[in-house]
Design a protein around this motif. Sequence first.
Motif, PDB file in Angstrom:
ATOM      1  N   GLU A  77       0.821  -1.207   0.000  1.00  0.00           N
ATOM      2  CA  GLU A  77       0.000   0.000   0.000  1.00  0.00           C
ATOM      3  C   GLU A  77       0.856   1.259   0.000  1.00  0.00           C
ATOM      4  O   GLU A  77       0.424   2.311  -0.465  1.00  0.00           O
ATOM      5  N   HIS A  78       2.074   1.150   0.549  1.00  0.00           N
ATOM      6  CA  HIS A  78       2.961   2.306   0.635  1.00  0.00           C
ATOM      7  C   HIS A  78       4.348   1.891   0.146  1.00  0.00           C
ATOM      8  O   HIS A  78       4.782   0.757   0.371  1.00  0.00           O
ATOM      9  N   LEU A  79       5.027   2.806  -0.497  1.00  0.00           N
ATOM     10  CA  LEU A  79       6.380   2.535  -0.966  1.00  0.00           C
ATOM     11  C   LEU A  79       7.335   2.495   0.222  1.00  0.00           C
ATOM     12  O   LEU A  79       7.356   3.413   1.044  1.00  0.00           O
ATOM     13  N   VAL A  80       8.121   1.438   0.298  1.00  0.00           N
ATOM     14  CA  VAL A  80       9.114   1.302   1.366  1.00  0.00           C
ATOM     15  C   VAL A  80      10.469   1.661   0.769  1.00  0.00           C
ATOM     16  O   VAL A  80      11.024   0.913  -0.044  1.00  0.00           O
ATOM     17  N   ASP A  81      10.996   2.815   1.145  1.00  0.00           N
ATOM     18  CA  ASP A  81      12.288   3.262   0.619  1.00  0.00           C
ATOM     19  C   ASP A  81      13.261   3.593   1.745  1.00  0.00           C
ATOM     20  O   ASP A  81      14.204   4.356   1.554  1.00  0.00           O
ATOM     21  N   ARG A 136       6.430   1.267 -10.504  1.00  0.00           N
ATOM     22  CA  ARG A 136       6.542   2.560 -11.183  1.00  0.00           C
ATOM     23  C   ARG A 136       5.159   3.130 -11.485  1.00  0.00           C
ATOM     24  O   ARG A 136       4.925   4.333 -11.356  1.00  0.00           O
ATOM     25  N   ARG A 137       4.238   2.259 -11.883  1.00  0.00           N
ATOM     26  CA  ARG A 137       2.876   2.730 -12.155  1.00  0.00           C
ATOM     27  C   ARG A 137       2.183   3.192 -10.875  1.00  0.00           C
ATOM     28  O   ARG A 137       1.403   4.148 -10.897  1.00  0.00           O
ATOM     29  N   ARG A 138       2.463   2.513  -9.776  1.00  0.00           N
ATOM     30  CA  ARG A 138       1.748   2.822  -8.532  1.00  0.00           C
ATOM     31  C   ARG A 138       2.321   4.041  -7.819  1.00  0.00           C
ATOM     32  O   ARG A 138       1.572   4.865  -7.281  1.00  0.00           O
ATOM     33  N   PHE A 139       3.656   4.179  -7.805  1.00  0.00           N
ATOM     34  CA  PHE A 139       4.278   5.229  -7.000  1.00  0.00           C
ATOM     35  C   PHE A 139       4.987   6.303  -7.821  1.00  0.00           C
ATOM     36  O   PHE A 139       5.442   7.290  -7.260  1.00  0.00           O
ATOM     37  N   GLY A 140       5.125   6.099  -9.117  1.00  0.00           N
ATOM     38  CA  GLY A 140       5.625   7.136 -10.004  1.00  0.00           C
ATOM     39  C   GLY A 140       7.036   7.598  -9.709  1.00  0.00           C
ATOM     40  O   GLY A 140       7.960   6.806  -9.509  1.00  0.00           O
ATOM     41  N   ALA A 141       7.201   8.929  -9.660  1.00  0.00           N
ATOM     42  CA  ALA A 141       8.532   9.523  -9.516  1.00  0.00           C
ATOM     43  C   ALA A 141       9.191   9.155  -8.193  1.00  0.00           C
ATOM     44  O   ALA A 141      10.425   9.079  -8.111  1.00  0.00           O
ATOM     45  N   LYS A 142       8.393   8.914  -7.173  1.00  0.00           N
ATOM     46  CA  LYS A 142       8.976   8.561  -5.880  1.00  0.00           C
ATOM     47  C   LYS A 142       9.741   7.249  -5.968  1.00  0.00           C
ATOM     48  O   LYS A 142      10.836   7.111  -5.412  1.00  0.00           O
TER      49      LYS A 142
END
Length: 563
Positions: A77-81, A136-142
């Motif tokens: 659900e959230h990008l883990v970076d 990439r589709r879900r979180f884009g530039a992030k």
Amino acid sequence: MRKKWKVWLVALAFIVFIPWAMVRLAPYLEPHVPDTPFEMPREIVGLAMALLGAYVAFRAVMVLSFSGKGWPGDEPEHLVDTQIYRFVLHPMYWGYTVFWGGVAIHRGSVGLLAETAILGIAFTLWCILVEEPRLRRRFGAKYENHRRRTPTLLPVWRALYWDVHDMPNTTLILMAFFRGLSRILWNVQVEGEEHIPHEGPVMVVCNHVNLVDPFLVGSYFTRPIYFVASDELFRHPLTRWFFRCFKAMPKRRWSRDIASIREMRRRLDAGSAVGIFPEGQRNWDGGPVIVGDEVYRLLRHMGVPVLCVTLVGGHEAWPRWSKLPGICDMTVRFFEPIDPGDYRDVADFRHAVEARIFNFATEPPVPRRALALHKGITTVIWGCIECGGAMTLEETARGLRCSKCGAEWDVTAGLELVNCSTGARMLQRAYHSKLIRLLREGRMDGAIDCVFSIECETRAFRIESTAGLAGLGRGTLTLTGKELTFRSERSTHTALLGDIAFTYLNLANHLVVVGPEGALQFKIIGDSPVRWEDYLSAARGTSARQWKPTGLAAVKAERKRQA
């Protein structure tokens, strides 16, 4: 349901199918390799690689489930970076491949090493062709920024240290345990997850209804919350370690602890989330506990967004007077963050916060489904409102019975009291409020015509420091209209009611009295500690303010509009 099956299939593939295939097929790829004099170093290197790979893969799965709210095979659900995902771009696949490479080297199996190379190539193609386009589709530039600054193959080794420093393994495991336990026991539903800020400083403000509140809120958050907790929790080494795992910060209770405020400020400046419970203690009867404006002035002074959280059904899940939790439904509700600067003064800001964190008080009680439904309720329902008898209620299979006048009440699964004679229903907090009103009017035993005279057996302690208690022995505690006296064979301690600064019930439900002789702690024996706190408050002339649902209609309308 489809997502759950997908997750289970991926888990079976990683845990069962791939290991079985690699072990079964390795002999067919095994060439003859003569013995070498480097057997011992090879085994050590292989073991180290296997342990490193297993750790990285396990850590990646745990961080993904906590911060990303996802599992392998399921879109997060959230990008883990952050954390282990700064170590290498795809740490789970990297760790799994390194693990099998280490096993192959440890066993000296060329066939298994060849299979590991094939597995690594397959994971790489999967990431390039499937996983990265999906992210990439879900979180884009992030996600693009994260991919550019994170290595794909050769890891950043220092990230391993910062990963564990930011979130210890014990914290992740305990969070996962509490999240699973809450799902089983209380069928926890989460509302308003979209309001949770995933980065930047934020103050998390929540109502306090049971022991597991901070763990519940923390386990459904996406990053650690540094909760402010009573220093009593840090007295014992085991509890100190446990709460340190949950990033708790100690604070001296009922005092202006400048050190804890500075620590809160430091955490917020670092972009972390800090959590507090304005009530300062768990409530006894399921109703809000009202405190002064100091907490809300502090929140305004911090100057960061405030995320309000309310727990619906938390009191029914585990009342303070019950030794065991019950089984019922719970809801963790997150509200949209508010900016303290948007409010004219402390009073307006206070109303806005209380309308949210006390939102549970506007909903009907949640029924309990199992375990002892009302065992221990006489701790807070300590008297009979029909005859004014104190400590005359007895617990029965269906509810309560007064030994003085014979009045009976049934206790429902939602912990409501139903008068067996009239059928009138009362919430615990309504019954307790009526007890206090009768007490202040001088219509309860031990306070007839406001002449106070009660006593009980107790064990007394002097609170010398955060970590130390000095025993004063066992004796008798007596309350009159003028003073509170403790007498034992060794000593006598007396405090005039006018000299008592404040009283409260601590985490062990012991009565703490702060007066001229410092802080004394009393373990009430054979009586209700809540009754003693109520009698002391009435004798001293202090009263708790009652919360009124100001602005709740606006909050409900806002929630419906967002839904």
